[in-house]
Design an enzyme around this catalytic site. Structure first.
Site, short mmCIF file in Angstrom:
data_model
loop_
_atom_site.label_atom_id
_atom_site.label_comp_id
_atom_site.label_asym_id
_atom_site.label_seq_id
_atom_site.Cartn_x
_atom_site.Cartn_y
_atom_site.Cartn_z
N GLY A 247 0.73 -1.33 0.12
CA GLY A 247 -0.13 0.20 0.05
C GLY A 247 0.70 1.24 -0.06
O GLY A 247 2.07 1.16 0.21
N PRO A 248 0.10 2.47 -0.12
CA PRO A 248 1.08 3.80 -0.25
C PRO A 248 1.64 4.05 1.02
O PRO A 248 1.45 3.34 2.05
CB PRO A 248 -0.09 4.71 -0.49
N PRO A 249 2.63 4.61 0.92
CA PRO A 249 3.46 5.27 2.23
C PRO A 249 2.52 5.90 3.18
O PRO A 249 1.57 6.52 2.73
CB PRO A 249 4.52 6.06 1.75
N GLY A 250 2.93 5.91 4.69
CA GLY A 250 2.25 6.32 5.56
C GLY A 250 0.64 5.85 5.90
O GLY A 250 -0.13 6.42 6.47
N GLY A 252 0.40 2.86 7.65
CA GLY A 252 0.38 2.21 8.88
C GLY A 252 0.87 0.83 9.07
O GLY A 252 0.78 0.08 9.79
N LYS A 253 1.71 0.63 7.59
CA LYS A 253 2.15 -0.67 7.61
C LYS A 253 3.32 -0.98 8.77
O LYS A 253 3.11 -2.17 9.45
CB LYS A 253 2.75 -0.90 6.27
N THR A 254 4.34 -0.25 8.82
CA THR A 254 5.47 -0.25 9.79
C THR A 254 4.74 -0.44 11.17
O THR A 254 5.14 -1.25 11.96
CB THR A 254 6.54 0.78 9.54
N SER A 572 -4.68 2.92 -17.96
CA SER A 572 -5.84 3.45 -17.56
C SER A 572 -6.03 4.85 -18.03
O SER A 572 -6.99 5.42 -17.60
CB SER A 572 -5.83 3.34 -15.94
N LYS A 615 -7.94 5.55 -6.55
CA LYS A 615 -8.31 6.68 -7.39
C LYS A 615 -9.46 7.37 -6.83
O LYS A 615 -9.62 8.87 -6.99
CB LYS A 615 -8.79 6.16 -8.85
P1 ADP Z 1 3.99 3.02 6.37
O1 ADP Z 1 5.05 2.05 6.97
O2 ADP Z 1 2.69 2.45 5.73
O3 ADP Z 1 4.78 3.82 5.51
P2 ADP Z 1 3.81 3.96 9.19
O4 ADP Z 1 3.50 2.84 10.04
O5 ADP Z 1 5.29 4.34 9.15
O6 ADP Z 1 3.28 3.99 7.48
O7 ADP Z 1 2.90 5.14 9.52
C1 ADP Z 1 3.14 6.55 9.71
C2 ADP Z 1 2.67 7.18 10.90
O8 ADP Z 1 1.26 7.28 10.85
C3 ADP Z 1 2.97 6.51 11.99
O9 ADP Z 1 3.27 7.23 13.05
C4 ADP Z 1 1.80 5.58 12.50
O10 ADP Z 1 1.74 5.29 13.97
C5 ADP Z 1 0.64 6.26 12.06
N1 ADP Z 1 -0.56 5.73 11.54
C6 ADP Z 1 -0.63 5.10 10.35
N2 ADP Z 1 -1.81 4.58 10.52
C7 ADP Z 1 -2.34 4.77 11.53
C8 ADP Z 1 -3.76 4.18 12.17
N3 ADP Z 1 -4.65 3.63 11.32
N4 ADP Z 1 -3.93 4.58 13.43
C9 ADP Z 1 -2.93 5.37 13.82
N5 ADP Z 1 -1.89 5.74 13.59
C10 ADP Z 1 -1.56 5.53 12.47
#
Ligand code: ADP
Length: 665
Positions: A247-250, A252-254, A572, A615
């Site tokens: 999925g896109p960055p940010g 919540g994957k990490t 697309s 999208k």
């Molecule tokens: P990714 O690994 O997908 O790039 P991160 O896990 O680094 O994203 O998430 C970025 C920030 O957003 C982190 O501080 C994370 O705790 C917060 N975050 C992302 N998704 C959620 C969520 N559903 N609820 C609470 N915090 C979230």
């Protein structure tokens, strides 16, 4: 020959003795302990001034410090895991469910009673063994001969078969042969009264796990079975345990990965694969020179001091661009449960068991991930957040976290909802919330500085929509869609990129010339072909569009997609290019507030495309009110949450003609 002076000799002996003790107390597997001892005996003979000596000492030091048998105890309480995942993350309902299902399978595998089959023609021996093993909490079946054993094995799976050697038609050795072929995971232990060395050797060579001679002690049987099961359970546990978050960055994957580790009570660590340049970064360097190092996987395991951490391998899709060697095969060795029990890092030069490590991969997109790797992963898709979700996450998680991290107290700064909404809309444009978190951090940092400047005499600050600009400067993003008017030759499209969905504007211009089609804006091959198909469609339907027959004889056409620095590709954008052209050639403006996506055919049909969810989110971010989506994507549209479909009209369109009617004014 003696290399040492007398005083050196003493120090050298002390070092050797210390290393010897470390080796004995390191609880290494037997094989590795032997390697370490051999290395030590070589060192004892060489001069401490040589490079080999330093390399050797560092190597042994490394071996003894690795957590060969050190594991954290798994906490497999699902209710607790669910609570931890929910406490740390807003939303992500289906994703949390998938993760919990994955953990539930783990719990079941762990708690499953092991099944044992006893094969013995002597009734008393059979009954006795069955009685003893049932009391040990195993599930036991007992049969009198090889035929019976095969019937049982066919009906259900057994972890261990304890078989007599001499029996009727199918004897123990035959049975072993057949089990090895059909049920290679089942451990076979041979029992016999006629224990002879040759038959023991033969059984072991054919793959028996162990050999017991009658009369045996019950403790001996218990111990052998336990050991056989231990090696087997870990194996079952790890199968299919490679989760891949895409999925896109940010999004919540990490942080979800970190929570999984927290829920299991395991250590957590991350390796950014995008930064690796060389196979040796994964498999380690051979220890022929000073400064050689193990690969990152072993390094991380040593750093967290546990052999069963959760290791997140980040940016799987970024690996390989300028990677020396074959990254996929190196990663397979690490990830594949069939291979990673005996992972050999070139530096260690001894197998290290990675089978109890829980690997989680992350990637923005899966297109570039090699198929053999993809086969072994359980993919879980993360998508971008809606404006509402972002606002919730910001006020519940991001603002309190940043206030805390910048040394402020909760009462000192308050973010009004209007401020958060403004930051989301005017200072960020992203699928995830990474920049949103950065902007909130910037505000908190500025307030922290002001608080220090005024040495405590500091009033609580309330950030509102009106005051945001003081901290973040002028807004970053304009709403290109609603803040400008409709134009001739410009159509609004939606594309999917690594960072989620995005809005694009396709421009078309005509000039005197001779039938040339110019395409600019870093468009990939597929997109260039879409442009050609779009033009051909219009040329072949020139009449219907009211375009003079000889128009193309005397004109060149130029198609451009701004933001030339970003590579764009994929089919697309076909419909968007077609509408930009149709608008140009008919002189009718295209509605800027209708964004579209879809692949086109030469006969004017619209084919389905991927990334509908991303999208839709991108369209909403850009304040688009209407979206044109291929009718064959109906299922994807129906799957969207109501929340997602709020404030946007999604029109399903089958043919180019319908799209032209909807968009050209
Ligand atoms: P990714 O690994 O997908 O790039 P991160 O896990 O680094 O994203 O998430 C970025 C920030 O957003 C982190 O501080 C994370 O705790 C917060 N975050 C992302 N998704 C959620 C969520 N559903 N609820 C609470 N915090 C979230």
């Amino acid at each position: 020959m003696n290399f040492f002076k007398k005083s050196d000799n003493g120090r050298h002996d002390v070092i050797m003795e210390e290393l010897r003790q470390k080796i004995t107390s390191a609880c290494m597997p037997e094989q590795v302990e032997k390697i370490a001892e051999q290395e030590l005996s070589i060192l004892a003979k060489i001069s401490p001034t040589t490079a080999e000596y330093t390399i050797g000492i560092t190597y042994i030091d490394y071996l003894v410090c690795l957590p060969w048998n050190k594991k954290t105890e798994d906490n497999l309480n699902l209710a607790r895991a669910e609570r931890i995942l929910s406490e740390n993350h807003y939303g992500l309902r289906t994703i949390k469910e998938r993760v919990l299902e994955h953990l539930a399978v783990k719990v079941l595998m762990m708690n499953k009673k092991a099944r044992i089959l006893i094969v013995d023609d002597e009734e008393i021996a059979r009954k006795n063994l069955a009685h003893v093993l049932t009391k040990e909490e195993y599930e036991v079946a007992a049969v009198a001969d090889g035929e019976g054993a095969l019937r049982e094995l066919q009906a259900s799976e057994f972890d261990v078969v304890l078989t007599d050697l001499r029996m009727g038609k199918i004897d123990g050795m035959d049975l072993l042969d057949r089990i090895k072929v059909r049920y290679p995971d089942t451990r076979v232990i041979m029992v016999t009264g006629y224990a002879t060395v040759p038959s023991a050797i033969e059984a072991m060579q054919k793959g028996a796990y162990h050999y017991l001679a009658k009369p045996f002690k019950l403790d001996e049987v218990r111990a052998v079975i336990k050991k056989a099961l231990e090696t087997k359970t870990t194996r079952a546990n790890t199968k299919g345990s490679v989760l891949c978050f895409t999925g896109p960055p940010g999004t919540g994957k990490t942080s979800l990965g970190r929570s999984i580790a927290g829920a299991l009570g395991r250590k957590f660590t991350r390796i950014a694969l995008g930064g690796l340049k060389d196979e040796a970064d994964i498999r380690g360097h051979r220890r022929t020179y000073v400064g050689a190092k193990p690969g990152r996987v072993i390094e991380e395991i040593r750093r967290v001091e546990s052999s069963n951490p959760v290791i997140m391998l980040d940016e799987l899709d970024k690996v390989g661009r300028d990677f020396k060697g074959d990254p996929a095969s190196a990663l397979l060795e690490v990830l594949d449960p069939e291979q990673n029990r005996t992972f050999v890092d070139h530096y260690l030069d001894a197998p290290f068991d990675l089978s109890s490590v829980m690997f989680i991969l992350t990637a923005n997109v899966l297109d570039t991930v090699p198929a053999p790797l993809r086969d072994r992963m359980e993919v879980i898709e993360f998508s971008g957040y809606t404006q509402d979700e972002k606002a919730h996450i910001a006020s519940r998680f991001l603002c309190p976290k940043q206030i805390r991290e910048k040394g402020l107290s909760p009462g000192q700064v308050v973010f009004a909802d209007s401020a958060v909404a403004k930051i989301i809309q005017e200072y960020t444009r992203e699928a995830g919330i990474r920049n949103l978190e950065r902007k909130i951090a910037t505000v908190c940092r500025k307030i922290a500085k002001a608080s220090v400047d005024r040495q405590g005499a500091f009033e609580p600050v309330r950030i509102t929509a009106e005051t945001v600009e003081q901290y973040l400067g002028k807004r970053k993003y304009r709403f290109d869609v609603i803040e400008e008017h409709d134009r001739i030759g410009v159509a609004t499209g939606l594309v999917r990129t690594e960072t989620g969905g995005d809005i694009i504007f396709v421009e078309a211009a005509k000039m005197k010339g001779s039938k040339e089609l110019i395409i600019t804006g870093s468009l990939g091959d597929v997109m260039q072909e879409s442009a050609q198909a779009a033009l051909s469609y219009i040329r072949s339907n020139a009449d219907a569009f009211g375009i003079p027959d000889n128009f193309f004889e005397h004109h060149d056409i130029h198609i451009h997609v701004p933001s030339g620095a970003i590579q764009k590709d994929g089919p697309s954008a076909g419909i968007t290019i077609l509408l930009a052209l149709a608008s140009l050639l008919t002189g009718r403006a295209a509605r800027r507030d209708i964004a579209m996506t879809g692949e086109i055919t030469l006969t004017g049909r619209i084919l389905p495309v991927g990334g509908i969810k991303e999208k839709v989110l991108a369209a909403k971010r850009a304040k688009v009110k209407t979206m044109i989506v291929p009718a064959r994507n109906r299922d994807d549209v129906e799957e969207l949450d109501e929340e997602m479909k709020k404030d946007i009209e999604i029109r399903l369109v089958d043919s180019v003609v319908d799209a032209v009617q909807a968009v050209l004014v």
